[in-house]
Scaffold this active site. Structure first.
Site, short mmCIF file in Angstrom:
data_model
loop_
_atom_site.label_atom_id
_atom_site.label_comp_id
_atom_site.label_asym_id
_atom_site.label_seq_id
_atom_site.Cartn_x
_atom_site.Cartn_y
_atom_site.Cartn_z
N ARG A 37 -13.96 34.54 20.04
CA ARG A 37 -13.94 34.78 20.93
C ARG A 37 -12.78 33.92 21.90
NH1 ARG A 37 -14.79 30.02 22.35
NH2 ARG A 37 -15.48 31.07 24.40
N GLY A 38 -13.18 34.27 22.78
CA GLY A 38 -11.97 34.26 23.85
C GLY A 38 -11.33 34.94 24.67
N ASP A 44 -11.19 35.58 31.76
CA ASP A 44 -11.33 37.25 31.60
C ASP A 44 -10.62 37.68 31.94
OD1 ASP A 44 -14.15 35.26 30.35
OD2 ASP A 44 -13.24 36.16 28.80
O1 MRU Z 1 -17.54 35.46 25.54
P1 MRU Z 1 -16.58 34.41 25.55
O2 MRU Z 1 -17.10 33.31 24.37
O3 MRU Z 1 -15.66 35.26 24.50
O4 MRU Z 1 -16.29 34.00 26.66
C1 MRU Z 1 -14.96 33.19 27.03
C2 MRU Z 1 -15.01 32.81 27.81
O5 MRU Z 1 -15.75 33.66 29.48
C3 MRU Z 1 -13.97 32.15 28.85
O6 MRU Z 1 -14.05 31.17 29.24
C4 MRU Z 1 -12.68 32.93 28.27
O7 MRU Z 1 -12.08 33.65 27.86
C5 MRU Z 1 -11.12 32.05 28.70
S1 MRU Z 1 -10.27 31.14 27.11
C6 MRU Z 1 -9.08 30.98 27.35
#
Ligand code: MRU
Length: 347
Positions: free
Chosen positions: A47-48, A238
């Site tokens: 994720r991220g 995102d």
């Molecule tokens: O649901 P996730 O864990 O994928 O969400 C991730 C985030 O909101 C992060 O802050 C974002 O992707 C930036 S990662 C460099």
């Protein structure tokens, strides 16, 4: 610093660090085809935003390698299917679609080659996307580090670190770079309900590097700011709309409002691939809703009564006017707006 690999290519397969198991277990899961990678993205094994983009690129490459000895029509149809399945895995992080577009462009450029050569090109492109991600994070880190004073106490939300990227991180990359430059930085990590990316991932990742981190419940941030215990906020993103509105993990908007109320700079760190110029403003960003179970409990323990109504939007939108600066690989853009963002791409 930073020995953490969210994803790695080993012996012809993709391995993803299973982020659902952290911090209790460090397990890598092996992937050989696009559908399984899409499932890994959906289930938050990886994720991220940038890491999702890298994983999707490798998913396309895996599928090409798997189908390279089939007939050309079956190969192309299989890759089309793989890209659709990957594109449907999660809706908000635009890096996913950006990476798939890059893989599509590479496929188009190699179209006349023999299938094994196309597969090799697609794998090379996936490696390039991942290598580039680390390079851009380091560039962002250098630009952002200059904004942090020695001894700064920095609040972050969710995990925008090495775990969320191919390495170094965006928001946490800035903190790493500031420390590498000799500054002492103390991090406050919001636990980030409901999936606990702050508690499980940011706290673990920073501990691995020996970076001072203090975990707080999300709802403690206001008190700490009021007491003067936070000097800056840095988060990742995102998807950033053309006007600078920022979609990031649910709760980011709350932190941004609190930061403005307490006159604390609120920084967003993201590569240009997170900026979606086709999305006019934050209202147009699709916000993922996930299963009720994520709010009812965690890790097999349920603490809310069965049958209670649940709403689980997992991202929110911070309006551009709450952002003190947007830090990209091109530098720090103060008070981002539509015109400044458009100029970034022309630079
Ligand atoms: O649901 P996730 O864990 O994928 O969400 C991730 C985030 O909101 C992060 O802050 C974002 O992707 C930036 S990662 C460099």
């Amino acid at each position: 610093m930073n020995k953490i690999n969210s994803l790695r290519w080993i012996d012809g397969a993709l391995e993803l660090l299973d982020q659902r198991a952290l911090p209790l277990r460090v397990d890598y899961l092996r992937y050989n085809n696009a559908a399984d990678v899409a499932q890994g993205i959906r289930q938050l094994v990886v994720r991220g935003a940038p890491a999702i983009g890298c994983a999707a690129a490798y998913g396309v490459a895996l599928e090409a390698l798997r189908l390279q000895h089939q007939a050309r029509d079956a190969f192309i149809a299989g890759l089309d299917r793989a890209m659709s399945i990957l594109a449907a895995s999660r809706p908000t992080a635009v890096n996913l679609f950006w990476a798939l577009n890059r893989m599509r462009a590479r496929l188009d450029a190699s179209f006349d080659h023999a299938l094994p050569a196309i597969a090799a090109d697609l794998l090379a492109e996936a490696h390039a996307i991942a290598d580039e991600d680390v390079r851009l994070n380091r560039a962002m880190g250098a630009h952002g580090a200059a904004l942090l004073a020695n001894n700064a106490r920095v609040l972050t939300h969710c995990n925008a670190g090495a775990l969320a990227t191919a390495g170094h991180g965006t928001a946490l990359g800035i903190i790493r770079s500031a420390i590498e430059a000799g500054k002492r930085i103390e991090v406050y990590a919001d636990e980030t309900r409901p999936f606990l990316q702050g508690a499980r991932l940011t706290a673990w990742e920073l501990q691995q590097d020996g970076i001072p981190v203090t975990l707080i419940a999300d709802n403690a941030a206001g008190l700490l700011m009021h007491r003067g215990e936070i000097d800056a906020v840095i988060v990742g993103a995102d998807r950033i709309a053309a006007n600078g509105d920022v979609a990031n993990k649910i709760g980011t908007y709350t932190v941004a409002v609190l930061a403005r109320r307490h006159d604390i700079p609120f920084y967003v760190a993201a590569p240009l691939s997170t900026i979606d110029r086709a999305t006019v403003n934050g209202e147009a960003i699709p916000i993922e809703e996930r299963a009720a179970e994520e709010v009812l409990g965690y890790g097999g323990t349920q603490w809310a009564p069965a049958g209670v109504a649940v709403k689980n939007p997992v991202f929110d939108v911070t309006p551009a006017d709450l952002v003190s600066a947007l830090i990209t690989e091109r530098g720090a853009l103060s008070t981002p707006d539509r015109a400044k963002i458009a100029a970034l791409f022309d630079a």
